[in-house]
Motif scaffolding. Sequence first.
Motif, PDB file in Angstrom:
ATOM      1  N   ASP A 149       0.826  -1.199   0.000  1.00 38.85           N
ATOM      2  CA  ASP A 149       0.000   0.000   0.000  1.00 38.85           C
ATOM      3  C   ASP A 149       0.862   1.251   0.000  1.00 38.85           C
ATOM      4  OD1 ASP A 149      -2.437   1.211  -0.153  1.00 38.85           O
ATOM      5  OD2 ASP A 149      -2.811   1.233   1.992  1.00 38.85           O
ATOM      6  N   GLY A 150       2.010   1.187   0.697  1.00 43.92           N
ATOM      7  CA  GLY A 150       2.921   2.336   0.687  1.00 43.92           C
ATOM      8  C   GLY A 150       3.441   2.616  -0.708  1.00 43.92           C
ATOM      9  N   PHE A 151       3.822   1.555  -1.410  1.00 45.37           N
ATOM     10  CA  PHE A 151       4.306   1.728  -2.784  1.00 45.37           C
ATOM     11  C   PHE A 151       3.195   2.241  -3.689  1.00 45.37           C
ATOM     12  CE2 PHE A 151       5.067   0.050  -7.076  1.00 45.37           C
ATOM     13  CZ  PHE A 151       6.316   0.608  -7.330  1.00 45.37           C
ATOM     14  N   SER A 152       1.994   1.694  -3.498  1.00 44.99           N
ATOM     15  CA  SER A 152       0.860   2.124  -4.309  1.00 44.99           C
ATOM     16  C   SER A 152       0.566   3.606  -4.104  1.00 44.99           C
ATOM     17  CB  SER A 152      -0.371   1.295  -3.944  1.00 44.99           C
ATOM     18  OG  SER A 152      -1.520   1.779  -4.616  1.00 44.99           O
ATOM     19  N   MET A 153       0.596   4.052  -2.853  1.00 43.74           N
ATOM     20  CA  MET A 153       0.352   5.463  -2.568  1.00 43.74           C
ATOM     21  C   MET A 153       1.421   6.349  -3.181  1.00 43.74           C
ATOM     22  SD  MET A 153      -1.155   6.130   1.219  1.00 43.74           S
ATOM     23  CE  MET A 153      -1.006   7.860   0.807  1.00 43.74           C
ATOM     24  N   ALA A 154       2.669   5.914  -3.077  1.00 47.31           N
ATOM     25  CA  ALA A 154       3.769   6.711  -3.628  1.00 47.31           C
ATOM     26  C   ALA A 154       3.644   6.837  -5.147  1.00 47.31           C
ATOM     27  CB  ALA A 154       5.110   6.062  -3.263  1.00 47.31           C
ATOM     28  N   VAL A 155       3.335   5.729  -5.800  1.00 46.65           N
ATOM     29  CA  VAL A 155       3.166   5.755  -7.259  1.00 46.65           C
ATOM     30  C   VAL A 155       1.985   6.639  -7.647  1.00 46.65           C
ATOM     31  CG1 VAL A 155       2.561   4.363  -9.274  1.00 46.65           C
ATOM     32  CG2 VAL A 155       4.257   3.523  -7.640  1.00 46.65           C
ATOM     33  N   SER A 156       0.894   6.513  -6.907  1.00 51.38           N
ATOM     34  CA  SER A 156      -0.289   7.324  -7.199  1.00 51.38           C
ATOM     35  C   SER A 156       0.012   8.810  -7.027  1.00 51.38           C
ATOM     36  CB  SER A 156      -1.443   6.919  -6.277  1.00 51.38           C
ATOM     37  OG  SER A 156      -1.820   5.580  -6.499  1.00 51.38           O
ATOM     38  N   ASN A 157       0.755   9.135  -5.973  1.00 54.49           N
ATOM     39  CA  ASN A 157       1.124  10.536  -5.746  1.00 54.49           C
ATOM     40  C   ASN A 157       2.037  11.039  -6.860  1.00 54.49           C
ATOM     41  OD1 ASN A 157       1.266  13.026  -4.524  1.00 54.49           O
ATOM     42  ND2 ASN A 157       2.557  12.355  -2.833  1.00 54.49           N
ATOM     43  N   PHE A 158       2.972  10.190  -7.279  1.00 59.26           N
ATOM     44  CA  PHE A 158       3.876  10.561  -8.374  1.00 59.26           C
ATOM     45  C   PHE A 158       3.090  10.855  -9.652  1.00 59.26           C
ATOM     46  CE2 PHE A 158       6.138   9.132 -12.180  1.00 59.26           C
ATOM     47  CZ  PHE A 158       7.247   9.976 -12.157  1.00 59.26           C
ATOM     48  N   LEU A 159       2.190   9.940  -9.998  1.00 63.34           N
ATOM     49  CA  LEU A 159       1.419  10.107 -11.228  1.00 63.34           C
ATOM     50  C   LEU A 159       0.470  11.301 -11.137  1.00 63.34           C
ATOM     51  CD1 LEU A 159       0.579   6.376 -12.034  1.00 63.34           C
ATOM     52  CD2 LEU A 159       2.320   7.825 -13.100  1.00 63.34           C
ATOM     53  N   GLY A 160      -0.137  11.500  -9.959  1.00 63.21           N
ATOM     54  CA  GLY A 160      -1.041  12.632  -9.792  1.00 63.21           C
ATOM     55  C   GLY A 160      -0.320  13.961  -9.883  1.00 63.21           C
ATOM     56  N   THR A 161       0.831  14.057  -9.222  1.00 71.86           N
ATOM     57  CA  THR A 161       1.617  15.298  -9.265  1.00 71.86           C
ATOM     58  C   THR A 161       2.137  15.567 -10.668  1.00 71.86           C
ATOM     59  OG1 THR A 161       2.311  14.894  -6.979  1.00 71.86           O
ATOM     60  CG2 THR A 161       3.550  16.527  -8.217  1.00 71.86           C
ATOM     61  N   LYS A 162       2.561  14.500 -11.345  1.00 76.09           N
ATOM     62  CA  LYS A 162       3.037  14.647 -12.712  1.00 76.09           C
ATOM     63  C   LYS A 162       1.909  15.076 -13.637  1.00 76.09           C
ATOM     64  CE  LYS A 162       5.752  12.251 -16.251  1.00 76.09           C
ATOM     65  NZ  LYS A 162       6.432  10.971 -16.603  1.00 76.09           N
ATOM     66  N   ALA A 163       0.702  14.548 -13.416  1.00 77.01           N
ATOM     67  CA  ALA A 163      -0.452  14.924 -14.232  1.00 77.01           C
ATOM     68  C   ALA A 163      -0.770  16.413 -14.072  1.00 77.01           C
ATOM     69  CB  ALA A 163      -1.672  14.081 -13.844  1.00 77.01           C
TER      70      ALA A 163
END
Length: 243
Positions: A62-76
């Motif tokens: 879940d930690g990795f999932s959150m980090a990836v989601s935050n990365f993709l959201g910020t990049k978007a």
Amino acid sequence: MHTPDRVRQRLEDGTPQSYLKDMVYGGIDGTITTFAVVSGVVGAELAAGIVVILGLANLIADGFSMAVSNFLGTKAEQQFLQKVRVEEELEVKLIPDGEREEIRQIYAAKGFEGELLEQVVDVITSNEQVWIDTMLLEEHGLLLDGPEPKRAAWWTFVAFLLAGIVPVVPFIVNLLVDGGIAAPFLWSSIATAATFFGIGIYKARVVGGNTIKAGIETVTVGGMAAVLAYGVGWLLRGVADGL
């Protein structure tokens, strides 16, 4: 801090980026989700080893999932900013009079009028970069500087791991140390509540506000999630035995 030279230096350095949101979000979510897993397993009266397995699995995944989601959201968000910038650049080239009128109306709404208003419009539209930046800020409400996606993801992941490991620690100790800790779920609950409270206090100190109130607020939110998870586990406590 407000001498001409210091002011000029701060403006040239740009807006400092804060990753407070990423740390608080990661820390709270890490603690809530991991403690929810612990509460659910304990409520279902399963073995302590299962608490550790599911807790650590949730912590990493879940930690990795959150980090990836935050990365993709910020990049978007950055990509959207760039898309709007390209559109404004095109409009400035194709319909400059219309874009000038937008600047005029934006600053007229701020109270500028007459010759002063025209001077403001002339100054802003004389520099294409300033012109477009102004449109992004004033027309679209977009921030020109935002957090760096990789750093945002990193802070989310680190905060998630550091805070999320807390609820599982008493159960890990019980597996590794002979005799262990009596009532590990009680100590897990106390440590988790302290973590929630600490996160709330840290947030309040950074953004300002009542530290005690912020700590209690965070503990309440986390406690609600834990109660729900424990209740579900308790209601389904006999399911695992029948599988």
